[in-house]
Scaffold this motif. Structure first.
Motif, PDB file in Angstrom:
ATOM      1  N   ALA A 865       0.835  -1.202   0.000  1.00 32.57           N
ATOM      2  CA  ALA A 865       0.000   0.000   0.000  1.00 32.57           C
ATOM      3  C   ALA A 865       0.867   1.248   0.000  1.00 32.57           C
ATOM      4  O   ALA A 865       0.497   2.280  -0.576  1.00 32.57           O
ATOM      5  CB  ALA A 865      -0.914   0.010   1.224  1.00 32.57           C
ATOM      6  N   LEU A 866       2.030   1.168   0.630  1.00 28.46           N
ATOM      7  CA  LEU A 866       2.946   2.303   0.715  1.00 28.46           C
ATOM      8  C   LEU A 866       4.351   1.786   0.974  1.00 28.46           C
ATOM      9  O   LEU A 866       4.542   0.830   1.740  1.00 28.46           O
ATOM     10  CB  LEU A 866       2.517   3.250   1.855  1.00 28.46           C
ATOM     11  N   ILE A 867       5.331   2.400   0.321  1.00 29.19           N
ATOM     12  CA  ILE A 867       6.740   2.075   0.558  1.00 29.19           C
ATOM     13  C   ILE A 867       7.386   3.277   1.251  1.00 29.19           C
ATOM     14  O   ILE A 867       7.296   4.408   0.759  1.00 29.19           O
ATOM     15  CB  ILE A 867       7.477   1.771  -0.763  1.00 29.19           C
ATOM     16  N   ILE A 868       8.008   3.009   2.381  1.00 30.58           N
ATOM     17  CA  ILE A 868       8.757   4.041   3.092  1.00 30.58           C
ATOM     18  C   ILE A 868      10.212   3.599   3.131  1.00 30.58           C
ATOM     19  O   ILE A 868      10.526   2.536   3.664  1.00 30.58           O
ATOM     20  CB  ILE A 868       8.219   4.250   4.528  1.00 30.58           C
ATOM     21  N   THR A 869      11.067   4.399   2.554  1.00 27.43           N
ATOM     22  CA  THR A 869      12.470   4.013   2.493  1.00 27.43           C
ATOM     23  C   THR A 869      13.362   5.171   2.894  1.00 27.43           C
ATOM     24  O   THR A 869      12.984   6.343   2.767  1.00 27.43           O
ATOM     25  CB  THR A 869      12.839   3.539   1.075  1.00 27.43           C
ATOM     26  N   THR A 870      14.517   4.834   3.402  1.00 27.13           N
ATOM     27  CA  THR A 870      15.479   5.852   3.815  1.00 27.13           C
ATOM     28  C   THR A 870      15.981   6.612   2.592  1.00 27.13           C
ATOM     29  O   THR A 870      16.360   6.012   1.569  1.00 27.13           O
ATOM     30  CB  THR A 870      16.663   5.214   4.546  1.00 27.13           C
ATOM     31  N   MET A 871      15.974   7.922   2.690  1.00 23.33           N
ATOM     32  CA  MET A 871      16.424   8.763   1.589  1.00 23.33           C
ATOM     33  C   MET A 871      17.953   8.842   1.591  1.00 23.33           C
ATOM     34  O   MET A 871      18.561   9.068   2.643  1.00 23.33           O
ATOM     35  CB  MET A 871      15.837  10.175   1.741  1.00 23.33           C
ATOM     36  N   PRO A 872      18.586   8.646   0.418  1.00 20.21           N
ATOM     37  CA  PRO A 872      20.048   8.801   0.365  1.00 20.21           C
ATOM     38  C   PRO A 872      20.452  10.263   0.561  1.00 20.21           C
ATOM     39  O   PRO A 872      19.688  11.176   0.269  1.00 20.21           O
ATOM     40  CB  PRO A 872      20.397   8.316  -1.049  1.00 20.21           C
ATOM     41  N   VAL A 873      21.626  10.469   1.073  1.00 14.77           N
ATOM     42  CA  VAL A 873      22.141  11.822   1.312  1.00 14.77           C
ATOM     43  C   VAL A 873      23.476  11.947   0.607  1.00 14.77           C
ATOM     44  O   VAL A 873      24.371  11.113   0.783  1.00 14.77           O
ATOM     45  CB  VAL A 873      22.298  12.115   2.815  1.00 14.77           C
ATOM     46  N   GLY A 874      23.606  13.011  -0.194  1.00 12.01           N
ATOM     47  CA  GLY A 874      24.878  13.257  -0.868  1.00 12.01           C
ATOM     48  C   GLY A 874      25.679  14.314  -0.129  1.00 12.01           C
ATOM     49  O   GLY A 874      25.110  15.223   0.487  1.00 12.01           O
ATOM     50  N   ARG A 875      26.992  14.190  -0.208  1.00  9.68           N
ATOM     51  CA  ARG A 875      27.857  15.159   0.471  1.00  9.68           C
ATOM     52  C   ARG A 875      27.831  16.499  -0.253  1.00  9.68           C
ATOM     53  O   ARG A 875      27.927  16.549  -1.477  1.00  9.68           O
ATOM     54  CB  ARG A 875      29.296  14.629   0.530  1.00  9.68           C
ATOM     55  N   ARG A 876      27.704  17.546   0.531  1.00 13.94           N
ATOM     56  CA  ARG A 876      27.636  18.885  -0.048  1.00 13.94           C
ATOM     57  C   ARG A 876      28.969  19.230  -0.715  1.00 13.94           C
ATOM     58  O   ARG A 876      30.034  19.039  -0.136  1.00 13.94           O
ATOM     59  CB  ARG A 876      27.319  19.900   1.055  1.00 13.94           C
ATOM     60  N   GLY A 877      28.904  19.710  -1.939  1.00  9.16           N
ATOM     61  CA  GLY A 877      30.100  20.089  -2.688  1.00  9.16           C
ATOM     62  C   GLY A 877      30.710  18.949  -3.462  1.00  9.16           C
ATOM     63  O   GLY A 877      31.554  19.172  -4.331  1.00  9.16           O
ATOM     64  N   LEU A 878      30.309  17.708  -3.146  1.00  8.59           N
ATOM     65  CA  LEU A 878      30.881  16.550  -3.827  1.00  8.59           C
ATOM     66  C   LEU A 878      29.869  15.843  -4.714  1.00  8.59           C
ATOM     67  O   LEU A 878      30.243  15.034  -5.559  1.00  8.59           O
ATOM     68  CB  LEU A 878      31.441  15.554  -2.798  1.00  8.59           C
ATOM     69  N   CYS A 879      28.583  16.145  -4.490  1.00 11.44           N
ATOM     70  CA  CYS A 879      27.520  15.496  -5.267  1.00 11.44           C
ATOM     71  C   CYS A 879      26.702  16.567  -5.975  1.00 11.44           C
ATOM     72  O   CYS A 879      25.956  17.312  -5.314  1.00 11.44           O
ATOM     73  CB  CYS A 879      26.640  14.636  -4.359  1.00 11.44           C
ATOM     74  N   PRO A 880      26.805  16.702  -7.292  1.00  9.19           N
ATOM     75  CA  PRO A 880      26.004  17.694  -8.020  1.00  9.19           C
ATOM     76  C   PRO A 880      24.504  17.445  -7.833  1.00  9.19           C
ATOM     77  O   PRO A 880      24.065  16.308  -7.613  1.00  9.19           O
ATOM     78  CB  PRO A 880      26.425  17.498  -9.473  1.00  9.19           C
ATOM     79  N   SER A 881      23.747  18.506  -7.928  1.00  8.77           N
ATOM     80  CA  SER A 881      22.313  18.419  -7.655  1.00  8.77           C
ATOM     81  C   SER A 881      21.598  17.493  -8.639  1.00  8.77           C
ATOM     82  O   SER A 881      20.691  16.749  -8.251  1.00  8.77           O
ATOM     83  CB  SER A 881      21.684  19.812  -7.703  1.00  8.77           C
ATOM     84  N   THR A 882      22.008  17.513  -9.902  1.00  2.11           N
ATOM     85  CA  THR A 882      21.333  16.653 -10.876  1.00  2.11           C
ATOM     86  C   THR A 882      21.644  15.178 -10.621  1.00  2.11           C
ATOM     87  O   THR A 882      20.799  14.311 -10.860  1.00  2.11           O
ATOM     88  CB  THR A 882      21.763  17.033 -12.297  1.00  2.11           C
ATOM     89  N   LEU A 883      22.856  14.868 -10.162  1.00  5.21           N
ATOM     90  CA  LEU A 883      23.188  13.488  -9.831  1.00  5.21           C
ATOM     91  C   LEU A 883      22.348  13.006  -8.651  1.00  5.21           C
ATOM     92  O   LEU A 883      21.852  11.878  -8.633  1.00  5.21           O
ATOM     93  CB  LEU A 883      24.678  13.369  -9.508  1.00  5.21           C
ATOM     94  N   TYR A 884      22.167  13.882  -7.660  1.00  3.94           N
ATOM     95  CA  TYR A 884      21.360  13.521  -6.486  1.00  3.94           C
ATOM     96  C   TYR A 884      19.897  13.295  -6.890  1.00  3.94           C
ATOM     97  O   TYR A 884      19.251  12.346  -6.429  1.00  3.94           O
ATOM     98  CB  TYR A 884      21.471  14.619  -5.436  1.00  3.94           C
ATOM     99  N   LEU A 885      19.404  14.159  -7.781  1.00  2.00           N
ATOM    100  CA  LEU A 885      18.030  13.976  -8.257  1.00  2.00           C
ATOM    101  C   LEU A 885      17.905  12.673  -9.037  1.00  2.00           C
ATOM    102  O   LEU A 885      16.873  11.999  -8.978  1.00  2.00           O
ATOM    103  CB  LEU A 885      17.626  15.162  -9.134  1.00  2.00           C
TER     104      LEU A 885
END
Length: 915
Positions: A865-885
């Motif tokens: 009915a619903l999936i709840i999963t841990t959201m990945p976190v990228g390191r600031r300055g090392l992970c571009p925003s489009t890659l994180y998206l």
């Protein structure tokens, strides 16, 4: 405070006047009849207070309680009615009072819930009181006819016939207009005053032997002394027994207020007339009690031969009359005396200089009270009908004539009164009516107290001679007296009030009268919020207080419904809307439009709304993150929808979106909801903020009379016996586990089974499962299904890796070209969303993990009915925003169930300790 909208009437008047000729327009309109404080309030209240008890029961109460205790009873009753009069005066002078009397005063002060219930039962009580007073009149006439040998059928049917004829005549007087009704009241007042004068003159005239034989001796000090002390007799012979009989005669103080719409100046007339009526009627009761107790003995035989003979010993004579030459010892000892104030209810007729004038006074008192109630009931009911608080009664609210007479209400009151007159036995109904009147007094006093105690700036009565504590005392005393009079009738009265109150609370009528209940709610909320500031947050009291980026809430109903499932009646939910435009007054007005909050209230989401205007989405959300909330009641979790169009939209928009997600610096947890379909019901120009042009084009559906539609979503339905799959992949403080627990506390999710998936090693699978189960048991979450997934650490399929690389290919930049290396670095600083080969390689392990996790979700959670999963976190300055998206997109792609990506702010939200 009490002004009512009259725009519709003004409009109608404008149409009528436009159709008239010029000559007719020049003629001034006929002024309706309006009354001053004497004729409109004081005389009306005095006539309604005076009744049969004054003439037929006050001498008997004096015989039972004695003059001293009777005065205590009178003064106690007048104190309660006086306090109520002061409270009525204060409420009536706190703004312009319209028609509706008691109902209008209570409803505009305490709100429609209590005001409506009291208005309905007060109108009904007045209608039945018409029957009571009419039956009292009919009984007196019937007894007079029987004394003269005139009988129509039998006593009961004679009362019915005379009662119906009488109430029909009174109806004719009422429907003739308030002017005729007022003239009739003045006539009754004159008759009663003449009867009083006849009584006072009679007490001074020396008693004849015939009157002496019946116990009247004119003013004698010994009789006053003997009658000053109590002489309780019979089963009802007690202080409260006499009080319960006398108190209904002190009611009727609201007769003037009930015709507030027919007064010249209600704010002046109601206080002055009501208080003076209470004063003069109290004086009249005290005088009659003292004079009758000073002139008439308690027991007398009425036999002229019962004189004290010279041969009789004075010592053997019993009673006060012995001192004046009369011996009533025989009837006193045998308890067969038929005269004296203990036995003869018509003692005032005996004392009067002309007995028939007392009978005329009884007629005047009963008929005037019946006429006052016959006018009051329709006036109150008419106002209640116009407010449309209850169904099926609007028909009776129609007005007729220049005085807005409630003709239909008069006919309804006549029918009710006629039905009770036909019963001809109101001993069971009478206590209920008295209790309904007392219930009104209690609420009027409480209204004054409540309005004063809230310290609302709108409470500014021009009548200053009141006390909030006296009003509270009056309310308490009224309730106590209700139970002293008849406890079962008091329970019935409160039962009716609570049933009507519950109905009004359930229906929630769309009215806003600025009641003191609203002021009190504000005071309580402010006090509680301020009180939280002195208490440190504790993990046991943690609640997910959510700032939900919905844009206009009606555009993302699914997001509203899901968050409402775990915040309603539990914690804060605040829907945020960011408009990306210049902050002009028109744009600000659109952002703050009440239509959004009305939509949320209609959906019963239990949410607040806040709109802001900003240059871009990220700065607008930052304003909300930093400024939303009050004290400790402020958001700690940011929830938003997933930006599906990030690849087709501008890279700057995707970069701003990731800037919004990165709210951890402000100690916020973050959740992102992705649904295959149904997240958005319209297509705004941006995901959470939009241009003014697009906003205006969509907001037209929120105009009054054409509200935004209430779209149904899958989160409004019962989920059945499906599963809520929780992928707990890292420790974020426990938010990932707390949210599914809160969901299962709702009825629509209660049957769902929560499955917890964790990563692990194949060799230690059973041990790790047991460890997680033990941990969940300590947290008391009630989850019993745990799966350890060693395969989550396996490499993903090569086909999916190629798809991921294709997804981000548009944003890849080649930094291996030596001639353009410097310009490439500069471009990367100017375009931080671009992905270099170096960035891609550094984050390759995390990228592969999200690809593999999507494969696992597809294998295990297709039917959830619903999936709840841990959201990945990228390191600031090392992970571009489009890659994180791209991580978030690929992780949640191709899944039928909604996916909620959750990341706590590392603050513990679960504990297994008691303190």
């Amino acid at each position: 405070m009490y002004e009512e909208t009259t725009g519709g009437q003004a409009e109608a008047g404008g149409k009528d006047s436009s159709e008239e000729d010029e000559d007719e327009q020049k003629e001034p309109p006929t002024e309706p009849t309006r009354f001053g404080w004497v004729q409109g309030v004081m005389i009306r209240c005095m006539l309604n207070i005076w009744g049969v008890i004054l003439y037929l029961r006050l001498p008997w109460i004096t015989a039972q309680a004695g003059i001293g205790m009777t005065w205590v009873i009178i003064l106690l009753s007048s104190t309660i009615t006086g306090i109520t009069g002061l409270s009525t005066s204060a409420i009536a002078t706190n703004g312009k009072v319209k028609g509706g009397g008691t109902y209008f005063l209570i409803s505009r002060s305490l709100g429609p819930e209590l005001g409506g219930s009291i208005g309905l039962i007060f109108a009904f009580a007045n209608a039945v009181a018409v029957a009571m007073h009419t039956v009292g009149f009919a009984e007196t006439v019937t007894d007079l006819m029987r004394e003269n040998g005139a009988v129509m059928v039998d006593r009961t049917n004679d009362i019915r016939i005379i009662g119906i004829i009488t109430v029909t005549c009174l109806l004719g007087i009422s429907m003739a207009g308030m002017a005729w009704e007022s003239k009739a009241q003045v006539l009754f007042f004159i008759v009663i005053m003449v009867s009083f004068a006849s009584y006072i003159v009679g007490t001074i005239i020396p008693a004849s032997p015939e009157k002496q034989s019946k116990g009247f001796f004119s003013y004698k000090a010994n009789i006053f002394a003997a009658n000053f002390v109590p002489d309780w007799r019979g089963p009802g012979g007690s202080f409260f027994g006499m009080f319960s009989i006398f108190f209904p005669s002190a009611t009727g103080i609201l007769a003037g207020a009930n015709i507030s719409g027919d007064l010249k100046n209600p704010a002046v007339a109601i206080p002055r007339g009501t208080l003076l009526a209470i004063f003069w009627t109290t004086v009249s009761y005290l005088i009659i009690s003292a004079t009758i107790g000073s002139c008439v003995v308690r027991d007398a035989s009425g036999v002229l031969n019962d004189t004290l003979s010279p041969s009789s010993a004075v010592e053997d004579c019993v009673g006060t009359a012995c001192q004046y030459g009369w011996d009533f010892t025989g009837c006193i000892n045998n308890k067969t005396c038929v005269y004296g104030i203990h036995n003869y209810y018509q003692s005032m007729s005996l004392v009067s200089a002309f007995g028939p004038l007392i009978t005329a006074g009884i007629f005047g008192a009963t008929l005037s009270s019946a006429l006052a109630c016959l006018v009051s009931a329709p006036k109150v009911f008419q106002c209640l009908c116009k407010d449309q608080l209850y169904p099926f009664i609007g028909f009776f609210g129609k007005s007729y004539g220049k005085n807005n007479e409630p003709i239909r209400g008069y006919l309804l009151t006549y029918i009710i009164a006629a039905c009770f007159i036909l019963i001809a036995e109101l001993n069971t109904i009478a206590p209920i009516i008295s209790n309904f009147f007392l219930c009104s007094y209690a609420l009027i006093n409480f209204s004054c107290f409540h309005a004063s105690i809230t310290n609302s700036p709108g409470w500014r009565p021009s009548f200053r001679f009141y006390s909030k504590w006296l009003s509270l005392l009056g309310a308490i005393c009224s309730v106590v007296i209700m139970f002293l009079l008849t406890w079962w009738a008091a329970l019935i009265a409160f039962g009716v009030v609570f049933i009507l109150l519950a109905y009004t609370l359930y229906k929630k009528p769309d009215v806003n009268w600025g009641s003191s209940v609203q002021a009190s709610s504000y005071n309580m909320a402010l006090s509680r919020c301020a009180g939280l500031n002195s208490v440190e947050d504790h993990v046991k009291n943690y609640r997910p207080q959510c700032l939900v980026l919905t844009g206009p809430p009606s555009s993302r109903p699914a997001l509203v419904d899901l968050v409402s499932c775990f915040t309603k009646d539990l914690s804060l939910m605040l829907c945020g809307n960011v408009l990306t435009d210049d902050p002009s007054p028109s744009v600000l007005e659109k952002a703050m439009s009440d239509s959004h909050l009305n939509w949320l209230n209609k959906r019963k989401a239990g949410s607040f709304y806040r709109g802001v205007v900003a240059a871009d989405l990220q700065s607008g959300v930052n304003v909300l993150l930093q400024g939303a909330g009050l004290g400790r009641v402020k958001p700690n979790v940011l929830i938003m929808g997933f930006k599906k169009d990030w690849r087709s939209d501008t890279p700057q928009a995707a970069h701003n979106y990731i800037g919004v997600i990165d709210a951890f610096d402000l100690q916020f947890g973050v959740c992102v909801l992705r649904m295959r379909e149904g997240l958005e019901v319209s297509s705004p120009s941006q995901s959470h903020g939009e241009s003014l042009h697009a906003y205006r084009s969509r907001l037209h559906i929120n105009e009054p009379g054409n509200a935004a539609p209430q779209h149904s979503t899958q989160f409004q339905k019962k989920q059945g016996k499906k599963t809520i799959d929780v992928y707990w992949l890292s420790d974020d403080g426990g938010l990932t586990l707390l949210l599914p627990y809160l969901l299962t506390r709702r009825k629509r999710w209660a049957k769902c089974k929560v499955r917890v998936f964790v990563g692990g090693d194949a060799e230690k699978k059973d041990e790790q499962k047991q460890e997680v189960l033990e941990l969940i048991k300590k947290f008391r979450l009630g989850f019993h299904s745990v799966e350890v997934l060693p395969e989550i650490n396996q490499p993903p399929q090569q086909m999916n890796v190629h798809q991921f690389e294709k997804m981000v290919s548009r944003f890849r930049v080649d930094t291996n070209s030596k001639p353009d290396s410097d310009s490439g670095c500069a471009s990367q600083h100017q375009e931080p969303w671009m992905i270099t080969d170096q960035d891609f390689e550094k984050n390759k392990a995390k990228s592969l993990r999200q690809i593999r996790l999507n494969e696992v979700l597809l294998d295990y959670s297709r039917e959830a009915a619903l999936i709840i999963t841990t959201m990945p976190v990228g390191r600031r300055g090392l992970c571009p925003s489009t890659l994180y998206l791209a991580w978030l997109d690929f992780l949640s792609r191709d899944l039928r169930p909604p996916v909620l990506l959750v990341r706590g702010n590392q603050e513990n939200v679960l504990t297994f300790y008691c303190q």
